[in-house]
Design an enzyme around this catalytic site. Sequence first.
Site, PDB file in Angstrom:
ATOM      1  N   TYR A 101       0.857  -1.196   0.000  1.00 23.57           N
ATOM      2  CA  TYR A 101       0.000   0.000   0.000  1.00 23.57           C
ATOM      3  C   TYR A 101       0.885   1.235   0.000  1.00 23.57           C
ATOM      4  O   TYR A 101       1.824   1.354   0.795  1.00 23.57           O
ATOM      5  CB  TYR A 101      -0.902   0.029   1.245  1.00 23.57           C
ATOM      6  CG  TYR A 101      -1.734   1.291   1.290  1.00 23.57           C
ATOM      7  CD1 TYR A 101      -3.027   1.313   0.763  1.00 23.57           C
ATOM      8  CD2 TYR A 101      -1.215   2.476   1.807  1.00 23.57           C
ATOM      9  CE1 TYR A 101      -3.776   2.476   0.753  1.00 23.57           C
ATOM     10  CE2 TYR A 101      -1.960   3.647   1.793  1.00 23.57           C
ATOM     11  CZ  TYR A 101      -3.230   3.639   1.269  1.00 23.57           C
ATOM     12  OH  TYR A 101      -3.964   4.804   1.242  1.00 23.57           O
ATOM     13  N   GLU A 189      -3.536   7.436  -4.234  1.00 27.65           N
ATOM     14  CA  GLU A 189      -3.298   6.133  -3.621  1.00 27.65           C
ATOM     15  C   GLU A 189      -3.013   5.062  -4.667  1.00 27.65           C
ATOM     16  O   GLU A 189      -3.658   5.026  -5.709  1.00 27.65           O
ATOM     17  CB  GLU A 189      -4.569   5.778  -2.837  1.00 27.65           C
ATOM     18  CG  GLU A 189      -4.561   4.458  -2.145  1.00 27.65           C
ATOM     19  CD  GLU A 189      -5.900   4.202  -1.456  1.00 27.65           C
ATOM     20  OE1 GLU A 189      -6.077   4.642  -0.310  1.00 27.65           O
ATOM     21  OE2 GLU A 189      -6.774   3.570  -2.071  1.00 27.65           O
TER      22      GLU A 189
END
Length: 380
Positions: A101, A189
């Site tokens: 992530y 993201e």
Amino acid sequence: MKLHEYQSKAIFANYGIPIPKGSVVSNAEEARQIAAQLGTKVVVKAQVLVGGRGKAGGVKVAATPDEAEQIADQILSMEIKGLPVRKVLVDEALNIAREIYLGIVVDRAARRATVIASAAGGMDIEEVARTAPEKIIRKAIDPALGLQGYQAREIAFGIGMDKALVREFTQIADGLYRAFQRTDASLAEINPLVVTAEGKLIAADGKIVVDDNALYRHADLEQLRDADEESESEQRARKAGLSFVKLDGDIGCMVNGAGLAMATMDVIKFYDGEPANFLDIGGGAKADKVKAALEIILSDPNVKAVLFNIFGGITRGDEVAQGIVDGLKAVNAHVPMIARIVGTNAEEGRRILASANMITAETLEEGAQKAVAAAKSNGR
Ligand code: GDP
Ligand code: MN
């Protein structure tokens, strides 16, 4: 404003972030063609503006063009969390060794853009943050200096990045920060940032949320807006320059000022009522804005009464009242209208409103109670 995965990844690519080859399509036949052109296994991905598409069955790998067509057909007929799938992205499939992530958000407490990274990528980062916060690394970015090389390297080591990939990782983090900054994003993201079996880093998913207050200076991003993702009333409100959020209650709220609008909703709830919306019509209350706002509020069949809560500050109370009356004339106001007005020339304002058959109130408590009572007696 949220951008789709395919839009976000195209922006990332402009900042040097590697993304899979692929195209977005709106029918199954095109999906087959793209898969044939790519000549590899592909992943077919629903393009809807919600997370967790994978878990909902909106992300599937296809081994052949025929299978890609079949899967695209199936995904294009799906609804994910209430949103119909109108487009799918067909990307070359990756051999995934690890999922990382990597995101950048605005940390309001730190008053900084902050990089968030975790070796436990792929799944819900909120879930990781709750159950294993030690697996998440954060670095606040100094706005004057930008993301520093040493910070990016610390993140890379913190998530156990292979030494051979650290340089590539820091370039991706740097590109992500530049993309975040240049798009005035509140979130950028990559989840997952994939380490492939061949030892390459590649952004398998992408998400950008652009700060709505900055859209005026991003005509190119405004073009990317997906009209389907906004309710009709929210679309109308945005075009009229109103801040509007639809809610489930039966008392319409028309307020000048966002803080006052929040307080109005609180007081309605305090008196056992349910607001039908949040609405900030901005400074003053010109007739055209009142009209647009009333049309939006009254188009909601749940609305049984409307509470106006007006503060006459820079704009005088009588001017605001006249704007309301003129606005009311232009719409078919079929429910009771309650107005509380305070500030400069409030008495004169109340007189004008009363003469137009509005129920007036001197305090917000009184106004809210009258609105709740009116909604109840109006068949609630
Ligand atoms: P999200 O669920 O909406 O976040 O959609 P993602 O694009 O992140 O996809 C969900 C999951 O699908 C990822 O975490 C991967 O595990 C898997 N996935 C995505 N792309 C590929 C791919 O190219 N190959 C393989 N094998 N799996 C993929
Ligand atoms: Mn994802």
